[in-house]
Every structure is written in C-alpha cells, then in structure tokens.
Enzyme design. Structure first.
Site, short mmCIF file in Angstrom:
data_model
loop_
_atom_site.label_atom_id
_atom_site.label_comp_id
_atom_site.label_asym_id
_atom_site.label_seq_id
_atom_site.Cartn_x
_atom_site.Cartn_y
_atom_site.Cartn_z
N HIS A 152 -7.56 3.68 7.43
CA HIS A 152 -6.82 3.54 6.17
C HIS A 152 -6.13 4.85 5.78
O HIS A 152 -5.00 4.83 5.26
CB HIS A 152 -7.76 3.06 5.07
CG HIS A 152 -7.06 2.66 3.80
ND1 HIS A 152 -6.07 1.68 3.78
CD2 HIS A 152 -7.18 3.10 2.52
CE1 HIS A 152 -5.62 1.55 2.53
NE2 HIS A 152 -6.28 2.40 1.75
N MET A 183 -2.02 -7.53 6.78
CA MET A 183 -2.99 -8.39 6.10
C MET A 183 -2.45 -8.96 4.79
O MET A 183 -3.24 -9.29 3.89
CB MET A 183 -4.27 -7.59 5.82
CG MET A 183 -4.89 -6.98 7.07
SD MET A 183 -6.29 -5.91 6.68
CE MET A 183 -6.51 -5.04 8.24
N SER A 184 -1.13 -9.06 4.67
CA SER A 184 -0.58 -9.53 3.38
C SER A 184 0.69 -10.35 3.60
O SER A 184 0.92 -10.86 4.70
CB SER A 184 -0.27 -8.32 2.49
OG SER A 184 0.82 -7.58 3.03
N SER A 191 0.82 -1.22 0.00
CA SER A 191 0.00 0.00 0.00
C SER A 191 0.85 1.26 0.00
O SER A 191 1.69 1.44 0.88
CB SER A 191 -0.85 0.07 1.27
OG SER A 191 -1.43 -1.15 1.56
N TYR A 194 -8.51 -10.70 1.89
CA TYR A 194 -9.76 -10.04 2.29
C TYR A 194 -10.53 -9.46 1.10
O TYR A 194 -11.67 -9.04 1.24
CB TYR A 194 -9.51 -8.96 3.37
CG TYR A 194 -8.64 -7.80 2.94
CD1 TYR A 194 -9.08 -6.86 2.01
CD2 TYR A 194 -7.38 -7.63 3.48
CE1 TYR A 194 -8.29 -5.80 1.61
CE2 TYR A 194 -6.57 -6.57 3.10
CZ TYR A 194 -7.05 -5.66 2.16
OH TYR A 194 -6.25 -4.62 1.77
N GLU A 195 -9.88 -9.44 -0.06
CA GLU A 195 -10.60 -9.03 -1.29
C GLU A 195 -11.30 -10.24 -1.92
O GLU A 195 -11.71 -10.18 -3.07
CB GLU A 195 -9.62 -8.44 -2.30
CG GLU A 195 -8.95 -7.17 -1.85
CD GLU A 195 -7.85 -6.73 -2.81
OE1 GLU A 195 -8.14 -5.92 -3.70
OE2 GLU A 195 -6.71 -7.21 -2.67
N HIS A 222 -3.98 0.98 -3.98
CA HIS A 222 -3.32 -0.21 -4.51
C HIS A 222 -3.60 -0.27 -6.01
O HIS A 222 -4.61 -0.81 -6.46
CB HIS A 222 -3.90 -1.50 -3.90
CG HIS A 222 -3.83 -1.58 -2.42
ND1 HIS A 222 -3.34 -2.69 -1.77
CD2 HIS A 222 -4.17 -0.72 -1.45
CE1 HIS A 222 -3.39 -2.50 -0.47
NE2 HIS A 222 -3.91 -1.30 -0.25
N ASN A 245 1.14 2.59 11.75
CA ASN A 245 0.33 2.94 12.91
C ASN A 245 0.74 2.02 14.07
O ASN A 245 1.40 1.00 13.84
CB ASN A 245 -1.16 2.73 12.60
CG ASN A 245 -1.49 1.32 12.18
OD1 ASN A 245 -1.16 0.90 11.07
ND2 ASN A 245 -2.10 0.56 13.07
N HIS A 257 -5.08 -9.28 -1.83
CA HIS A 257 -5.25 -9.64 -0.41
C HIS A 257 -6.36 -10.67 -0.29
O HIS A 257 -7.35 -10.60 -1.03
CB HIS A 257 -5.65 -8.40 0.40
CG HIS A 257 -4.65 -7.29 0.35
ND1 HIS A 257 -4.67 -6.33 -0.64
CD2 HIS A 257 -3.61 -6.99 1.16
CE1 HIS A 257 -3.67 -5.49 -0.43
NE2 HIS A 257 -3.01 -5.86 0.65
N ALA A 262 2.56 -2.48 4.30
CA ALA A 262 2.28 -1.56 5.40
C ALA A 262 1.84 -2.43 6.58
O ALA A 262 1.15 -3.43 6.39
CB ALA A 262 1.16 -0.61 5.02
N1 HPA Z 1 -3.47 -4.09 11.45
C1 HPA Z 1 -3.53 -4.88 10.37
N2 HPA Z 1 -3.06 -4.53 9.18
C2 HPA Z 1 -2.49 -3.32 9.07
C3 HPA Z 1 -2.40 -2.44 10.16
C4 HPA Z 1 -2.92 -2.85 11.41
O1 HPA Z 1 -2.89 -2.13 12.42
N3 HPA Z 1 -1.78 -1.31 9.71
C5 HPA Z 1 -1.50 -1.53 8.39
N4 HPA Z 1 -1.94 -2.73 8.00
#
Ligand code: HPA
Length: 265
Positions: free
Chosen positions: A240, A204-205, A26, A81-82, A57, A228, A79, A109
């Site tokens: 996001h 998530m990847s 990302s 989740y997609e 993306h 984060n 991903h 990320a």
């Molecule tokens: N959790 C999961 N996936 C992420 C996060 C998070 O805090 N930040 C960026 N991708």
C-alpha cells in the site's frame, strides 16, 4: 436504502444541481482544490452514510463548480473489501442521479499488467472485466434490467479527454480494467491469468460504480493511476505504501486532465 442521506444532501445543497459526479481514488484528492466555492460535507455528517476505513481514503463530499459545470465529488470511495454491500454503491449512484447528475468521471489506483505501462502512468479505461463476482444491481431492481455494456465507458467523452491529453503532452495509455474483490494483492498466477484474459490493469474498485451508473443512464469515463506492476512482473512486492507513493506521481496530470475536460466540455 440511504434515503436519509439523500434527503440530507438535498437539503444541504438546496437549488444547486450537480451535472457531473467525480469519484477520486486512493491518493487522488488534489482535484478537490480545483472546485470553486465548495460545500464540504464529511461522510460522518451524513445520516446512515458508511465511513471509509482505508488509510489515504478520506471521506468527504465536495460540491461546487469547475468551469461551467456543477460537480459533486467524492473524496474517498467505498470498496467491497471494506465489507460494503454493493447495494450501498448503487444507492449512492441513485442519489447522484436524483440530484441531477448525467455523467461521471471516476479515478482509481491500479496495478499494471503491461510491462510497458510503468508506475506513474495514466490509463484511460476503455472497458472492464468484472472479476469481483459481485454486482450492485442485484437486489436493487424490482425487475432485473439487462443492462447493455457494449460501451460502458462513453466513447465521446473518451475521445475528448484523449484530445486534451495529446494537446497537453500527457501520455494517456488506454486499456481494460479488471476488478478483483481484494483486499489481498494478487498471486503471480492470478496476474498471469489476468494478462491472458486481455486485461491491462487490475484494481479493487470502479466496476461496481460503473455498472450502477450505466444502468441509470449516467455516462462514464474512468482513468487509472498506475501505481505498481502486477505481482510477479518485477521483483518488487506490491504494498500500500508503494501504491500511495507512485499514485502521487500522477495526481497532477490526472487533476489537470479532469479540470480541462470540465472546463472545455
Ligand atoms: N492489484 C489490485 N489492486 C491494486 C493494485 C494491484 O496490484 N495496485 C493498486 N490497486
């Protein structure tokens, strides 16, 4: 799976045989600017190829050279989740292998699970925890191979990029990446659990690609751009927009490290 896509890419690139695959997470597209004489192929042009559906993306292959290496770069990844089938990720890794790829650099990320590793930091992935409950190798091998993951992230490549980071004055944390399925961010309780598991970052990847690549004998390194702190570690709520803004802080240093790595190794 993805046979038509493999055929299409092969025809497009002809004799050009990439040795290194790069997957950009990302907001990490800047590195594509370092690719010389790129052939750019939008995923939308590739037969049967899935499309990315997340903001930030973009979906394109960049195929060209960095230093003495021929690279195939995915700007925009898939991903789970997609609603992407993990076997699609394996099929993409198989295409890379067929094209000649022997090593892969993967970026993402991620949320930090460490109070000292703040947004804007970079983390070299030393190991992972597959908390997604999914595996790209299921249903893709006639006879299950029991892949050895004792050094999923290649030590020699890791040492080389660490040396570059040190020389360039780029702080590179090291740690364990834990993959969740998403698409929700975690609860504070999950973050506490992941910290107790010994994970340093959550995202998530990446893990699906790595499982697949390692099973195919492709050497891998991974770098997380920390976007984060995990849910509950601060008063901020992960979102996001914040992820994309904080990743932007790391794009120059991550691009520099990957570029120098390829120029020197
Ligand atoms: N959790 C999961 N996936 C992420 C996060 C998070 O805090 N930040 C960026 N991708």
């Amino acid at each position: 799976m993805l046979d038509n896509a493999a055929q299409y890419l092969k025809e497009k690139i002809g004799d050009f045989q990439p040795d290194t695959a790069i997957i950009l997470g990302s907001g990490l597209a800047l590195l594509t600017a370092e690719i010389q004489n790129p052939i750019i192929i939008p995923y939308a042009e590739v037969p049967d190829f899935p499309q990315t559906s997340v903001e930030g993306h973009v979906g394109c292959f960049y195929i060209g050279t960095i230093g003495k290496h021929k690279v195939i770069c995915m700007q925009g990844r898939f991903h789970l989740y997609e609603n992407i089938d993990p076997r699609v990720i394996h099929a993409i890794m198989c295409i890379f292998q067929k094209l000649g790829v022997t090593r892969m650099i993967i970026t993402n990320a991620a949320g930090s699970l460490r109070q000292d590793m703040l947004p804007g930091s970079l983390m070299l992935i030393t190991d992972h925890i597959n908390f997604s409950g999914r595996n790209p190798l299921i249903g893709t091998q006639k006879h299950p191979k029991f892949t050895d993951l004792s050094q999923a992230y290649d030590l020699d490549m890791r040492n080389k990029i660490k040396q570059i980071a040190e020389r360039e004055g780029v702080k590179l944390y090291e740690g364990v990446y834990l993959m969740v399925l998403g698409p929700n961010y975690e609860t504070p309780a999950e973050i506490r659990m992941f910290r107790n598991f010994g994970a340093d970052a959550v995202g998530m990847s990446t893990v699906q690609e790595v499982l697949s690549a390692v099973s195919l004998g492709i050497k891998v390194i991974g770098i997380s751009a920390i976007s984060n702190l995990g849910t509950g570690m601060t008063d901020d709520r992960p979102n996001h927009e914040e992820v994309m803004i904080n990743v932007a802080e790391s794009i120059e240093s991550i691009s520099l490290l990957v570029k120098l790595f390829l120029e020197e190794n």
